[in-house]
Motif scaffolding. Structure first.
Motif, PDB file in Angstrom:
ATOM      1  N   ARG A 274     -22.287  28.331  35.778  1.00 56.79           N
ATOM      2  CA  ARG A 274     -22.103  27.403  34.603  1.00 56.79           C
ATOM      3  C   ARG A 274     -23.434  27.814  33.812  1.00 56.79           C
ATOM      4  O   ARG A 274     -23.483  27.305  32.444  1.00 56.79           O
ATOM      5  N   GLY A 275     -24.373  28.507  34.141  1.00 59.90           N
ATOM      6  CA  GLY A 275     -25.449  29.303  33.232  1.00 59.90           C
ATOM      7  C   GLY A 275     -26.427  28.081  33.084  1.00 59.90           C
ATOM      8  O   GLY A 275     -27.190  27.986  32.075  1.00 59.90           O
ATOM      9  N   PHE A 276     -26.328  27.154  34.126  1.00 59.12           N
ATOM     10  CA  PHE A 276     -27.280  25.951  34.151  1.00 59.12           C
ATOM     11  C   PHE A 276     -28.674  26.304  34.810  1.00 59.12           C
ATOM     12  O   PHE A 276     -28.611  27.023  35.910  1.00 59.12           O
ATOM     13  N   PRO A 277     -29.897  25.801  34.261  1.00 58.36           N
ATOM     14  CA  PRO A 277     -31.001  26.359  35.122  1.00 58.36           C
ATOM     15  C   PRO A 277     -31.000  25.935  36.501  1.00 58.36           C
ATOM     16  O   PRO A 277     -30.737  24.657  36.691  1.00 58.36           O
ATOM     17  N   ARG A 278     -31.505  26.718  37.418  1.00 60.30           N
ATOM     18  CA  ARG A 278     -31.538  26.242  38.601  1.00 60.30           C
ATOM     19  C   ARG A 278     -32.655  25.411  39.051  1.00 60.30           C
ATOM     20  O   ARG A 278     -33.715  25.721  38.483  1.00 60.30           O
ATOM     21  N   PRO A 279     -32.318  24.389  39.832  1.00 63.97           N
ATOM     22  CA  PRO A 279     -33.605  23.464  40.098  1.00 63.97           C
ATOM     23  C   PRO A 279     -34.876  23.891  40.799  1.00 63.97           C
ATOM     24  O   PRO A 279     -34.473  24.933  41.677  1.00 63.97           O
ATOM     25  N   PRO A 280     -35.956  23.730  40.219  1.00 62.16           N
ATOM     26  CA  PRO A 280     -37.270  24.581  40.933  1.00 62.16           C
ATOM     27  C   PRO A 280     -37.421  23.929  42.288  1.00 62.16           C
ATOM     28  O   PRO A 280     -38.383  24.774  42.939  1.00 62.16           O
ATOM     29  N   ALA A 281     -37.167  22.834  42.462  1.00 59.76           N
ATOM     30  CA  ALA A 281     -37.590  22.271  43.774  1.00 59.76           C
ATOM     31  C   ALA A 281     -36.374  21.826  44.550  1.00 59.76           C
ATOM     32  O   ALA A 281     -35.429  21.187  43.932  1.00 59.76           O
ATOM     33  N   SER A 282     -36.274  22.183  46.136  1.00 61.43           N
ATOM     34  CA  SER A 282     -35.440  21.688  46.658  1.00 61.43           C
ATOM     35  C   SER A 282     -36.211  20.663  47.959  1.00 61.43           C
ATOM     36  O   SER A 282     -37.393  20.987  48.340  1.00 61.43           O
ATOM     37  N   GLN A 283     -35.285  19.556  48.436  1.00 60.89           N
ATOM     38  CA  GLN A 283     -35.815  18.793  49.562  1.00 60.89           C
ATOM     39  C   GLN A 283     -37.509  18.276  49.068  1.00 60.89           C
ATOM     40  O   GLN A 283     -38.512  18.234  49.499  1.00 60.89           O
ATOM     41  N   PHE A 284     -37.316  17.753  47.812  1.00 56.29           N
ATOM     42  CA  PHE A 284     -38.415  17.329  47.274  1.00 56.29           C
ATOM     43  C   PHE A 284     -38.919  15.915  47.447  1.00 56.29           C
ATOM     44  O   PHE A 284     -38.053  14.919  47.338  1.00 56.29           O
ATOM     45  N   ARG A 285     -39.989  15.701  48.131  1.00 50.64           N
ATOM     46  CA  ARG A 285     -40.572  14.504  48.626  1.00 50.64           C
ATOM     47  C   ARG A 285     -41.156  13.699  47.637  1.00 50.64           C
ATOM     48  O   ARG A 285     -42.066  14.174  47.021  1.00 50.64           O
ATOM     49  N   VAL A 286     -40.591  12.276  47.470  1.00 53.00           N
ATOM     50  CA  VAL A 286     -41.694  11.563  46.626  1.00 53.00           C
ATOM     51  C   VAL A 286     -42.007  10.375  47.502  1.00 53.00           C
ATOM     52  O   VAL A 286     -41.386   9.564  48.204  1.00 53.00           O
ATOM     53  N   ASP A 287     -43.343  10.222  47.325  1.00 54.68           N
ATOM     54  CA  ASP A 287     -44.159   9.177  48.273  1.00 54.68           C
ATOM     55  C   ASP A 287     -43.960   7.839  47.796  1.00 54.68           C
ATOM     56  O   ASP A 287     -44.143   7.591  46.493  1.00 54.68           O
ATOM     57  N   LEU A 288     -43.661   6.916  48.384  1.00 53.81           N
ATOM     58  CA  LEU A 288     -43.293   5.559  48.020  1.00 53.81           C
ATOM     59  C   LEU A 288     -44.199   4.421  48.703  1.00 53.81           C
ATOM     60  O   LEU A 288     -43.884   3.325  49.105  1.00 53.81           O
ATOM     61  N   ASP A 289     -45.577   4.833  48.739  1.00 58.88           N
ATOM     62  CA  ASP A 289     -46.412   3.877  49.526  1.00 58.88           C
ATOM     63  C   ASP A 289     -46.258   3.664  50.806  1.00 58.88           C
ATOM     64  O   ASP A 289     -46.046   2.365  51.173  1.00 58.88           O
ATOM     65  N   ASP A 291     -43.761   4.744  52.567  1.00 58.37           N
ATOM     66  CA  ASP A 291     -42.311   5.302  52.564  1.00 58.37           C
ATOM     67  C   ASP A 291     -42.055   6.531  51.825  1.00 58.37           C
ATOM     68  O   ASP A 291     -43.058   6.797  51.144  1.00 58.37           O
ATOM     69  N   SER A 292     -40.968   7.145  51.894  1.00 59.97           N
ATOM     70  CA  SER A 292     -40.780   8.246  50.898  1.00 59.97           C
ATOM     71  C   SER A 292     -39.153   8.386  50.670  1.00 59.97           C
ATOM     72  O   SER A 292     -38.234   7.733  51.243  1.00 59.97           O
ATOM     73  N   THR A 293     -38.915   9.035  49.675  1.00 57.20           N
ATOM     74  CA  THR A 293     -37.558   9.402  49.639  1.00 57.20           C
ATOM     75  C   THR A 293     -37.422  11.011  49.291  1.00 57.20           C
ATOM     76  O   THR A 293     -38.426  11.455  48.682  1.00 57.20           O
ATOM     77  N   VAL A 294     -36.586  11.581  49.513  1.00 58.73           N
ATOM     78  CA  VAL A 294     -36.339  13.107  49.782  1.00 58.73           C
ATOM     79  C   VAL A 294     -35.125  13.365  48.846  1.00 58.73           C
ATOM     80  O   VAL A 294     -33.923  13.242  49.323  1.00 58.73           O
ATOM     81  N   ALA A 295     -35.326  14.097  47.521  1.00 61.59           N
ATOM     82  CA  ALA A 295     -34.337  14.418  46.771  1.00 61.59           C
ATOM     83  C   ALA A 295     -33.610  15.645  47.175  1.00 61.59           C
ATOM     84  O   ALA A 295     -34.748  16.735  47.531  1.00 61.59           O
ATOM     85  N   ASP A 296     -32.564  16.218  47.131  1.00 62.67           N
ATOM     86  CA  ASP A 296     -31.889  17.444  47.573  1.00 62.67           C
ATOM     87  C   ASP A 296     -32.517  18.400  46.737  1.00 62.67           C
ATOM     88  O   ASP A 296     -32.813  19.478  46.917  1.00 62.67           O
ATOM     89  N   TYR A 297     -32.471  18.166  45.430  1.00 59.99           N
ATOM     90  CA  TYR A 297     -33.062  18.914  44.116  1.00 59.99           C
ATOM     91  C   TYR A 297     -34.003  18.275  43.346  1.00 59.99           C
ATOM     92  O   TYR A 297     -33.626  16.915  43.151  1.00 59.99           O
ATOM     93  N   ALA A 298     -34.940  18.802  42.685  1.00 59.65           N
ATOM     94  CA  ALA A 298     -35.774  18.113  41.614  1.00 59.65           C
ATOM     95  C   ALA A 298     -36.248  19.001  40.673  1.00 59.65           C
ATOM     96  O   ALA A 298     -36.348  20.179  40.936  1.00 59.65           O
ATOM     97  N   TRP A 299     -36.272  18.645  39.571  1.00 64.89           N
ATOM     98  CA  TRP A 299     -37.172  19.143  38.208  1.00 64.89           C
ATOM     99  C   TRP A 299     -38.450  18.305  38.043  1.00 64.89           C
ATOM    100  O   TRP A 299     -38.420  17.464  37.302  1.00 64.89           O
ATOM    101  N   PRO A 300     -39.449  18.679  38.976  1.00 66.58           N
ATOM    102  CA  PRO A 300     -40.689  17.713  38.996  1.00 66.58           C
ATOM    103  C   PRO A 300     -41.329  17.767  37.784  1.00 66.58           C
ATOM    104  O   PRO A 300     -41.801  16.533  37.084  1.00 66.58           O
ATOM    105  N   ASP A 301     -41.451  18.835  36.697  1.00 66.23           N
ATOM    106  CA  ASP A 301     -41.937  18.607  35.483  1.00 66.23           C
ATOM    107  C   ASP A 301     -41.203  17.676  34.464  1.00 66.23           C
ATOM    108  O   ASP A 301     -41.903  17.135  33.526  1.00 66.23           O
ATOM    109  N   LYS A 302     -39.912  17.378  34.638  1.00 69.13           N
ATOM    110  CA  LYS A 302     -39.120  16.441  33.830  1.00 69.13           C
ATOM    111  C   LYS A 302     -38.844  15.323  34.634  1.00 69.13           C
ATOM    112  O   LYS A 302     -38.335  14.307  34.224  1.00 69.13           O
ATOM    113  N   LYS A 303     -39.566  15.216  35.756  1.00 67.84           N
ATOM    114  CA  LYS A 303     -39.225  14.080  36.877  1.00 67.84           C
ATOM    115  C   LYS A 303     -37.891  13.535  36.837  1.00 67.84           C
ATOM    116  O   LYS A 303     -37.342  12.437  36.585  1.00 67.84           O
ATOM    117  N   ILE A 304     -37.075  14.454  37.205  1.00 65.84           N
ATOM    118  CA  ILE A 304     -35.344  14.292  37.660  1.00 65.84           C
ATOM    119  C   ILE A 304     -35.282  14.580  39.085  1.00 65.84           C
ATOM    120  O   ILE A 304     -35.691  15.648  39.662  1.00 65.84           O
TER     121      ILE A 304
END
Length: 357
Positions: A274-289, A291-304
């Motif tokens: 589709r010509g869509f930008p490839r996500p720069p991060a995979s298995q991206f972990r976000v610390d939740l004090d 606990d944590s959640t792991v996103a399959d893909y992420a655009w960290p600079d855009k916080k997606i």
């Protein structure tokens, strides 16, 4: 003209039954061109995916305008819409006994096909669309010396209530009549106007000598040859398709399972095609004090954060896991992240993908 009568078991000839048919253009094609004529947009799309839906036999009752097909979804066995209630009950009993559970119900049938397609609209009413479509086929038959079935079509009504005529080539590999319709547009429209003005049946609105036929009987009440002439008159002239249309929604291979890893690979492949930008991060972990959640893909600079969830019972389909997912993702959103969820099956859904991208 043959008399109208019931068909008995001794009937020596087969008869065709009129069904209620609708079409749906899908967002998958190889591009094309577009322009305008007579205030309408005209688009020519190459190898577009189309879906034809058969709702069964039409009925006069507005509360139940059609009769769906009795069908067993396990084995595909079906019965006629004209089957008696006794026959359908026997059909249901036998298949319940064979498959071990109740399965026979009434269904619509559909078929997917790929064809070049011509879209013309928007039109204010279904009546305008029906008259325009059949009129163009009349002119095409007269000018291009083609048979009735060389070009088919349907009326598509979108979410905004606008109606469009969709004409497609039903022949595998293409018959070549659709490009000729564009090339000889002015002649086609002119001959159609002449044929409808000088109907040999001299009908008031429409008859079998002009607009009506067996295959378009679901629109018989809409036909009016004088209204059709008015629509065609506004469309006289040469068609110019000056603006290119890029290809859209390239077909994807079918996913073989609901495994997250395969779905994630498929998502990257869809992004690429589709010509869509490839996500720069995979298995991206976000610390939740703690606990944590792991996103399959992420655009960290855009916080997606993007989650592709398999909804089978052992993965994200059970209620306890879903509650935990919602809690963690809500906490991530509280930290300023945009959370996007898409189920694995959504990767096969072009509408869902369109919304997502």
């Amino acid at each position: 003209m043959l008399p109208e009568q019931d068909i008995s078991d001794t009937e020596p000839y087969r008869r065709r039954i009129g069904f209620l048919l609708y079409g749906l253009p899908r967002g998958i094609h190889r591009g094309g061109r577009q322009g305008r004529i007579g205030g309408l947009e005209i688009r020519y799309l190459v190898q577009q995916k189309l879906r034809l839906v058969n709702l069964g036999e039409p009925q006069d009752d507005p509360r139940q305008p059609f009769t769906l097909f009795p069908l067993c979804p396990f084995c595909g066995e079906a019965r006629s819409t004209k089957a008696s209630q006794a026959e359908i009950e026997r059909f249901r009993e036998l298949h319940q006994e064979f498959h071990g559970e109740a399965c026979v119900d009434r269904f619509a049938l559909h078929i997917d096909l790929t064809s070049d397609a011509l879209h013309l609209g928007p039109l204010a009413s279904e009546e305008d669309a029906a008259n325009l479509f059949e009129s163009l086929r009349i002119g095409a038959r007269l000018v291009l010396d083609m048979s009735t079935s060389e070009l088919e079509g349907f009326i598509h009504t979108d979410e905004a209530g606008d109606h469009r005529v969709v004409i497609y080539d039903p022949m595998p590999g293409g018959s070549g009549f659709l490009p000729q319709l564009i090339e000889y547009w002015s002649l086609v429209v002119g001959r159609a106007i002449e044929a409808l003005r000088d109907c040999p049946g001299e009908c008031r609105r429409a008859c079998y000598a002009c607009l009506k036929s067996f295959v378009n009987q679901q629109h018989h009440e809409l036909f009016d040859r004088h209204r059709a002439v008015g629509s065609l008159t506004r469309l006289q002239g040469e068609v110019r398709l000056d603006h290119p249309i890029p290809a859209s929604a390239v077909e994807r291979p079918e996913e073989s399972a609901d495994a997250d890893s395969q779905a994630e690979e498929d998502f990257l492949d869809i992004c690429r095609r589709r010509g869509f930008p490839r996500p720069p991060a995979s298995q991206f972990r976000v610390d939740l004090d703690g606990d944590s959640t792991v996103a399959d893909y992420a655009w960290p600079d855009k916080k997606i954060l993007l989650y592709i969830d398999g909804l089978s019972e052992p993965i994200h389909g059970n209620p306890s896991q879903q509650r935990l997912d919602r809690m963690r993702r809500a906490r991530a959103e509280a930290r300023g992240y945009k959370v996007v969820d898409i189920p694995v099956q959504g990767l096969k859904d072009d509408i869902a993908l369109g919304v997502l991208f």
